[in-house]
Design a protein around this motif. Structure first.
Motif, mmCIF file in Angstrom:
data_model
loop_
_atom_site.group_PDB
_atom_site.id
_atom_site.type_symbol
_atom_site.label_atom_id
_atom_site.label_comp_id
_atom_site.label_asym_id
_atom_site.label_seq_id
_atom_site.Cartn_x
_atom_site.Cartn_y
_atom_site.Cartn_z
ATOM 1 N N PRO A 29 -48.475 -27.876 -30.345
ATOM 2 C CA PRO A 29 -48.028 -28.055 -31.199
ATOM 3 C C PRO A 29 -47.754 -26.258 -31.774
ATOM 4 O O PRO A 29 -47.060 -26.608 -32.577
ATOM 5 C CB PRO A 29 -47.770 -29.199 -31.786
ATOM 6 C CG PRO A 29 -49.405 -29.713 -31.519
ATOM 7 C CD PRO A 29 -49.309 -29.047 -30.147
ATOM 8 N N ASP A 30 -48.321 -25.669 -32.305
ATOM 9 C CA ASP A 30 -48.633 -24.892 -32.896
ATOM 10 C C ASP A 30 -48.931 -23.173 -32.597
ATOM 11 O O ASP A 30 -48.905 -22.493 -32.777
ATOM 12 C CB ASP A 30 -50.498 -25.314 -33.635
ATOM 13 C CG ASP A 30 -51.513 -24.847 -32.145
ATOM 14 O OD1 ASP A 30 -51.206 -25.194 -31.711
ATOM 15 O OD2 ASP A 30 -52.986 -24.881 -33.104
ATOM 16 N N ALA A 31 -47.849 -23.619 -31.167
ATOM 17 C CA ALA A 31 -47.944 -22.122 -29.948
ATOM 18 C C ALA A 31 -46.625 -22.090 -30.733
ATOM 19 O O ALA A 31 -46.057 -20.910 -29.911
ATOM 20 C CB ALA A 31 -48.164 -22.478 -29.093
ATOM 21 N N PHE A 32 -45.773 -23.224 -31.103
ATOM 22 C CA PHE A 32 -44.448 -23.107 -31.089
ATOM 23 C C PHE A 32 -43.457 -23.057 -32.412
ATOM 24 O O PHE A 32 -44.143 -24.241 -33.084
ATOM 25 C CB PHE A 32 -43.860 -23.859 -29.730
ATOM 26 C CG PHE A 32 -43.788 -22.887 -28.269
ATOM 27 C CD1 PHE A 32 -43.568 -22.369 -27.796
ATOM 28 C CD2 PHE A 32 -45.084 -24.647 -27.851
ATOM 29 C CE1 PHE A 32 -44.434 -22.492 -26.567
ATOM 30 C CE2 PHE A 32 -45.124 -23.989 -26.719
ATOM 31 C CZ PHE A 32 -45.404 -22.838 -26.182
ATOM 32 N N SER A 33 -42.386 -22.799 -32.233
ATOM 33 C CA SER A 33 -41.584 -22.841 -33.853
ATOM 34 C C SER A 33 -41.195 -24.080 -33.758
ATOM 35 O O SER A 33 -40.780 -24.696 -34.742
ATOM 36 C CB SER A 33 -40.878 -21.339 -34.090
ATOM 37 O OG SER A 33 -39.575 -21.349 -33.191
ATOM 38 N N ALA A 34 -40.321 -24.813 -32.234
ATOM 39 C CA ALA A 34 -39.730 -25.267 -32.444
ATOM 40 C C ALA A 34 -40.827 -27.016 -32.694
ATOM 41 O O ALA A 34 -41.965 -26.883 -32.317
ATOM 42 C CB ALA A 34 -38.603 -25.610 -30.904
ATOM 43 N N ALA A 35 -40.448 -28.233 -32.848
ATOM 44 C CA ALA A 35 -40.967 -29.112 -32.815
ATOM 45 C C ALA A 35 -40.819 -29.900 -31.771
ATOM 46 O O ALA A 35 -39.417 -30.287 -31.344
ATOM 47 C CB ALA A 35 -40.558 -29.849 -34.401
ATOM 48 N N TYR A 36 -41.608 -31.077 -30.596
ATOM 49 C CA TYR A 36 -41.548 -31.806 -29.745
ATOM 50 C C TYR A 36 -40.544 -32.703 -30.284
ATOM 51 O O TYR A 36 -39.160 -33.600 -29.810
ATOM 52 C CB TYR A 36 -42.606 -32.300 -29.982
ATOM 53 C CG TYR A 36 -42.613 -33.771 -28.709
ATOM 54 C CD1 TYR A 36 -42.582 -33.247 -27.161
ATOM 55 C CD2 TYR A 36 -42.173 -34.996 -28.814
ATOM 56 C CE1 TYR A 36 -42.267 -34.622 -26.436
ATOM 57 C CE2 TYR A 36 -41.795 -36.227 -27.748
ATOM 58 C CZ TYR A 36 -42.188 -35.757 -26.714
ATOM 59 O OH TYR A 36 -41.998 -36.782 -26.259
ATOM 60 N N GLU A 37 -40.374 -33.423 -31.226
ATOM 61 C CA GLU A 37 -39.529 -34.596 -32.131
ATOM 62 C C GLU A 37 -38.408 -34.285 -32.606
ATOM 63 O O GLU A 37 -37.741 -34.861 -32.618
ATOM 64 C CB GLU A 37 -40.583 -35.202 -33.880
ATOM 65 C CG GLU A 37 -41.778 -35.212 -33.274
ATOM 66 C CD GLU A 37 -42.626 -34.682 -33.389
ATOM 67 O OE1 GLU A 37 -44.095 -34.705 -33.617
ATOM 68 O OE2 GLU A 37 -42.546 -33.010 -33.849
#
Length: 173
Positions: A29-37
């Motif tokens: 989650p800390d590698a992408f600007s998009a959020a899983y949620e």
């Protein structure tokens, strides 16, 4: 070892694209600007709409035994003042496919493609300052650091991620 095929994604790859993207967002989650949620709420059709039809912007996928196991995108702005620079985004290699050099192979494919795009002069990307494996791949591919964006991302747990900003000149002179 299975043969790896690297090719542009098409609209028919939307389900596999969605699944791999969600894996990446949940695993790192800390590698992408998009959020899983946010992304988990999007349908296969919405992911299909993100797969470019244009010849300049593209998402490349690495397929092993017909299954999408790694991906990266290149977005080239259409605007007159920005179409000289492309953004490399979404580099992710699935857990089961790591150690095969796929991140570098995908980057090489993006760079080869970028050199065919009329007017494209540079590639840019951002990478978390803590992400040593990714930084090593980008450095080996020739991407140079030109800055750091402090607090580039704010994670759902309140932590911040600073990102190195990197650039690759596609043409000399």
């Amino acid at each position: 070892m299975s043969e790896i095929q690297i090719r542009p994604l098409t609209k028919t790859d939307a389900g596999a694209f969605r699944a791999l993207r969600l894996e990446g967002l949940s695993q790192a989650p800390d590698a992408f600007s998009a959020a899983y949620e946010d992304e988990v709420r999007r349908s296969d059709e919405q992911f299909a709409a993100r797969i470019p039809d244009a010849s300049s912007s593209v998402i490349f996928g690495a397929f092993r035994d017909g299954r999408l196991v790694a991906m990266t995108g290149l977005m080239v702005p259409a605007g007159l003042k920005e179409r000289h620079k492309g953004l490399v985004w979404g580099v992710y290699v699935g857990v089961a496919a790591r150690g095969l050099g796929l991140a570098r192979r995908l980057l090489d494919r993006v760079m080869t493609h970028a050199r065919t795009v009329d007017g494209l002069e540079i590639l840019q990307l951002g990478v978390g300052v803590h992400n040593e494996p990714a930084k090593a791949v980008y450095a080996a591919a020739g991407f140079e650091v030109y800055g750091v964006e402090r607090k580039a991302l704010k994670l759902t747990d309140g932590r911040y991620v600073d990102e190195e900003l990197r650039v690759l000149e596609l043409r000399s002179g």
